[in-house]
Design an enzyme around this catalytic site. Sequence first.
Site, PDB file in Angstrom:
ATOM      1  N   ASP A 488       0.866  -1.138  -0.018  1.00 36.84           N
ATOM      2  CA  ASP A 488       0.116   0.023  -0.119  1.00 36.84           C
ATOM      3  C   ASP A 488       0.813   1.355   0.037  1.00 36.84           C
ATOM      4  O   ASP A 488       0.615   2.298  -0.587  1.00 36.84           O
ATOM      5  CB  ASP A 488      -1.002  -0.065   1.217  1.00 36.84           C
ATOM      6  CG  ASP A 488      -0.243  -0.110   2.680  1.00 36.84           C
ATOM      7  OD1 ASP A 488       0.878  -0.696   2.674  1.00 36.84           O
ATOM      8  OD2 ASP A 488      -0.845   0.294   3.683  1.00 36.84           O
ATOM      9  N   ASP A 493       4.721   2.361   9.082  1.00 37.94           N
ATOM     10  CA  ASP A 493       4.696   1.058   9.467  1.00 37.94           C
ATOM     11  C   ASP A 493       3.500   0.217   9.104  1.00 37.94           C
ATOM     12  O   ASP A 493       2.779  -0.031   9.835  1.00 37.94           O
ATOM     13  CB  ASP A 493       4.941   0.999  11.032  1.00 37.94           C
ATOM     14  CG  ASP A 493       3.717   1.711  11.700  1.00 37.94           C
ATOM     15  OD1 ASP A 493       2.841   2.083  11.086  1.00 37.94           O
ATOM     16  OD2 ASP A 493       3.772   1.555  13.058  1.00 37.94           O
ATOM     17  N   GLU A 494       3.596  -0.197   7.758  1.00 31.77           N
ATOM     18  CA  GLU A 494       2.459  -0.757   7.214  1.00 31.77           C
ATOM     19  C   GLU A 494       3.070  -1.565   5.717  1.00 31.77           C
ATOM     20  O   GLU A 494       3.446  -3.061   6.265  1.00 31.77           O
ATOM     21  CB  GLU A 494       1.417   0.078   6.685  1.00 31.77           C
ATOM     22  CG  GLU A 494       0.108  -0.722   6.425  1.00 31.77           C
ATOM     23  CD  GLU A 494      -1.235   0.133   6.638  1.00 31.77           C
ATOM     24  OE1 GLU A 494      -1.063   1.086   7.095  1.00 31.77           O
ATOM     25  OE2 GLU A 494      -2.336  -0.342   6.280  1.00 31.77           O
ATOM     26  N   ASP A 501      -5.744  -2.515  -3.118  1.00 30.59           N
ATOM     27  CA  ASP A 501      -4.985  -1.607  -3.659  1.00 30.59           C
ATOM     28  C   ASP A 501      -4.503  -2.256  -4.812  1.00 30.59           C
ATOM     29  O   ASP A 501      -4.475  -1.652  -6.122  1.00 30.59           O
ATOM     30  CB  ASP A 501      -3.801  -1.219  -2.815  1.00 30.59           C
ATOM     31  CG  ASP A 501      -4.497  -0.711  -1.343  1.00 30.59           C
ATOM     32  OD1 ASP A 501      -5.313  -1.137  -0.659  1.00 30.59           O
ATOM     33  OD2 ASP A 501      -4.014   0.442  -0.863  1.00 30.59           O
ATOM     34  N   GLU A 755      -2.303   9.111  -0.854  1.00 30.23           N
ATOM     35  CA  GLU A 755      -3.278   7.894  -0.158  1.00 30.23           C
ATOM     36  C   GLU A 755      -4.600   8.678  -0.296  1.00 30.23           C
ATOM     37  O   GLU A 755      -5.659   8.220  -0.589  1.00 30.23           O
ATOM     38  CB  GLU A 755      -2.797   7.753   1.092  1.00 30.23           C
ATOM     39  CG  GLU A 755      -3.918   6.850   1.952  1.00 30.23           C
ATOM     40  CD  GLU A 755      -3.302   6.558   3.155  1.00 30.23           C
ATOM     41  OE1 GLU A 755      -2.579   7.320   3.876  1.00 30.23           O
ATOM     42  OE2 GLU A 755      -3.637   5.302   3.945  1.00 30.23           O
ATOM     43  N   HIS A 770       0.881   6.322  -2.234  1.00 31.60           N
ATOM     44  CA  HIS A 770      -0.070   5.227  -2.252  1.00 31.60           C
ATOM     45  C   HIS A 770      -0.872   4.949  -3.708  1.00 31.60           C
ATOM     46  O   HIS A 770      -1.051   6.055  -3.990  1.00 31.60           O
ATOM     47  CB  HIS A 770      -1.264   5.656  -1.148  1.00 31.60           C
ATOM     48  CG  HIS A 770      -1.688   4.737   0.017  1.00 31.60           C
ATOM     49  ND1 HIS A 770      -0.752   4.743   0.946  1.00 31.60           N
ATOM     50  CD2 HIS A 770      -2.473   3.862   0.241  1.00 31.60           C
ATOM     51  CE1 HIS A 770      -1.191   3.790   1.730  1.00 31.60           C
ATOM     52  NE2 HIS A 770      -2.365   3.438   1.548  1.00 31.60           N
TER      53      HIS A 770
HETATM   54  C1  BGC Z   1      -3.957   0.620   3.865  1.00 32.55           C
HETATM   55  C2  BGC Z   1      -4.678   0.699   2.556  1.00 32.55           C
HETATM   56  C3  BGC Z   1      -5.568  -0.582   2.630  1.00 32.55           C
HETATM   57  C4  BGC Z   1      -6.596  -0.297   4.076  1.00 32.55           C
HETATM   58  C5  BGC Z   1      -7.639  -1.122   4.113  1.00 32.55           C
HETATM   59  C6  BGC Z   1      -4.975   1.096   4.926  1.00 32.55           C
HETATM   60  O1  BGC Z   1      -4.359   1.244   6.149  1.00 32.55           O
HETATM   61  O2  BGC Z   1      -2.937   1.860   3.818  1.00 32.55           O
HETATM   62  O3  BGC Z   1      -4.191   1.038   1.447  1.00 32.55           O
HETATM   63  O4  BGC Z   1      -6.328  -0.787   1.562  1.00 32.55           O
HETATM   64  O5  BGC Z   1      -5.918   0.093   5.126  1.00 32.55           O
HETATM   65  O6  BGC Z   1      -8.687  -0.179   4.271  1.00 32.55           O
END
Ligand code: BGC
Length: 872
Positions: A488, A493-494, A501, A755, A770
């Site tokens: 994403d 931190d993801e 996505d 995003e 994003h």
């Molecule tokens: C992410 C998104 C993902 C979403 C789910 C977010 O934290 O960054 O891109 O699809 O969570 O709703």
Amino acid sequence: MIGNAVHCAPAQTPASRSAPARPPVPPRLTPYGLRCEHRRTPLGVGEPRPLLSWRLASAQAGDDPVAYELEVGDWSSGRIEDPAAIGAVYGGPPLLPRTRYGWRVTVWARDGAAGSAESWFETGQDVWQASWIAHDPAAVAHMDPPTDGDQALSHHGLLPCPQLRTSFESTAGVTRARLLISAKGLYEARVNGHRVGDAELAPGWTDYRRRIQYQVHDVTPFLLDGENVLAATVADGWWSGFTGFDPRRPGYHYGRFPELIAELHLTFDDGSTRVVATGEGWRTGHGRVRYGDLLKGECHDARAETHGWDLPGFDDSSWRPAVVTGDDHSLLVASRDEPVRALGELLPISTVLVGPGVHLVDFGQNIAGRVRLAVRDQEPGRRVTVRHGETLDGEDRLHTANLRTADATDVLITAGGAEEVFEPRFTYHGFRYAEVSGLDRLDDIRAVVLHSDTPWTGTFDCSDPEVNRLHDNIGWGQRGNFVSVPTDCPQRDERLGWLADAQVFLPTACFNADVSGFFSKWMRDVVDAQSPEGGFSNVAPLLSGVADEGAPGWADAGVLVPWHLYRVYGDDRFLDVDSMARWVDFVARHNPDLIWRHRTGPHFADWLAPGPATPREVLATAFFHRSAALTAEAARVRGLYGEAERLGALADRVRAAFAEAFVGDGGLVEGDTQTGYLLALAFGLLTPEQGRAAAARLATLVEESGPQTGFLGVNLLCPVLSAHGRDDLAHALLRRTDPPSWLYQVRHGATTVWERWDGVGAASMNSFNHYAFGSIGEWLYSGVAGIDQAPGSVAFREVVIRPLPGDLSRASACYESARGLISVSWHNDAEGFRLETRIPPGATATVHLPGGDTRRVTSGDHIFELVRGETA
Ligand code: BGC
């Protein structure tokens, strides 16, 4: 008319290795761009019957193939009459392990002219003999305390990166040496001081509880007569480091400490062979890398460098014996994708001294990667810190609040000396700016661009520089987020493989680059993450703490992604009908009235839609229908006719349930939202009459408020508007500069896609890289430039050229499709409209000219001119 043909410049990317190398067009039908399992000359192919594919080119119009022959080693397919073929699965005797196979494809044109091309691949490993080894886990925490007790050299339990080595005697006459290697964690291997290969962050991210990819490297030139050293540094990576948005607990996601497995296979000129493998007898110690973590960053203490540790003659008697941690090879699989590589470098566009010894460096482009720094004439023990950020705050300081717990901070403790080069090896960051502290001057600094190596296939250019910048931003978003898995975002931190996505962005990604190998690997991650009951997940690879039944539009990527890959690349093996059908049946089982209401996991709705919320059941049921209908199609393609009929009937019933529950008089879709209409129109949920009314209502909503979709509708906005005769409105959306809009971001300095439409939101949820809203990229190619394929067509066999000029004066696009190069260039001015197009051999095209004129053309180069007031 080749001389006048569209000029296709290499893609504008610093990733020059990824740019398509375009050979001159051959006079007659010739295959080129040969691939095995979607990769050029791969080492370590795991597929027992690999797919061998090719593109076609010819300077002669209508020079189409009628037949082909494949030769692999001693095996030949014989001449196969198939005018559509651009690939075939190897059908000869079982392939031997670790063996190089040369292969040739010959294609014949209708008049008997033949063209051929050659390539090779090497098979992977069948049976492993190596053991997994590690630095003694019990001793890890107590070993090698930081050289000066300095806290900055350790980090919340992050441990020094172990170095592992063995030495062995060899004689001269090594004709071939292959290193097969993987890690639980990350590895960087060395043979006699030479870095092995150019893969970064290897072996890449999979759900390590189910599958671990290994790589094969050719190390033949590195072998010596006498003592040789095989060595590797390992780091936590996704395996035992901070991963996703869960705080790390060792072993929580996958494992507690990194492990290595490797086999070096040597072949000598007398035909003898020898294997050097990880196991007993390896030694481990620590060196300069005090920790290396994907999210936290990396720390090097150059004073702790163990000089010569990867060379013969090094005394490792003070090192510990490596611990053998196991012999399980069952999860090891050959890589399906090209690895992450360093694919470009950026020099700063500005460097400003913002405090004593603190420089703020602007690389001018938001990327995923890291900084390389040369430090000159420093005393030993100087601490240099590099922090990273995507944007600056109101006081022109690095903005890091949106990184959440990703510290994204790299540290060098200098050893002193004329020049030291610092580049982290086991981390990456999403950044445009770097703040470097600890140096009075910056001698040489650059940003190293990292991403999965997906050869670039698309270029786009038009008369509006802001739209061109948008296209570039979309490409940068793709690079920065295709890092082993489609993530994403690359900064906070993801960095997870969120399914929606990926699903909405995929059509754009497929124009920009050849992502067949990348997604072939990721679809394995998606299927690995499917629950025993059939539920696809929200993220893949799965990691603990994030496993849920997938949300509508997220989990459905398990169907939508393989279907699109099949259509673009023509490889029907993408269609894993069993896993697709298990998903559709899972939703049906839990929703007997066929309105998808049941949820056990989160529902993300139309994520980040600025406008009124689309009712959840509307969204969900539309995707239910789409998944059922595409799975039925997939079953038909794979010859599973009973299943096709069953799922087709289910799709019809879901459609009827949708109509009954959600479609009102005059095509009104419950909720009256843009995304509701977009899904209903794009997924074929309305009668033609309802469709006309719904398209009109959609247009009104768009005219009133601009784009109001979130992630689940944005990819459909311009395609659906233009499919319903409103390309004027689609163009107005594209060129709109008020928020929410794409060019609002461009006008506000975006170098990637944000995003959120307007870039405004809680700092913890505000990524500036994003790609979901960048899914308009598809329409730049298919709408504005006009490169598309007909609804039933696969791998661009039936090309559709339908440029939509709007009020642009020119546009051009080149697309290296699975079949060969497709290009379009058009000019539109007061005099008239002029279009040049190239169609690859084996394809035909329908050309739709502005004003409604339609032409059918063969392969080759074609020019059309419409003089104002006349027809073509
Ligand atoms: C992410 C998104 C993902 C979403 C789910 C977010 O934290 O960054 O891109 O699809 O969570 O709703």
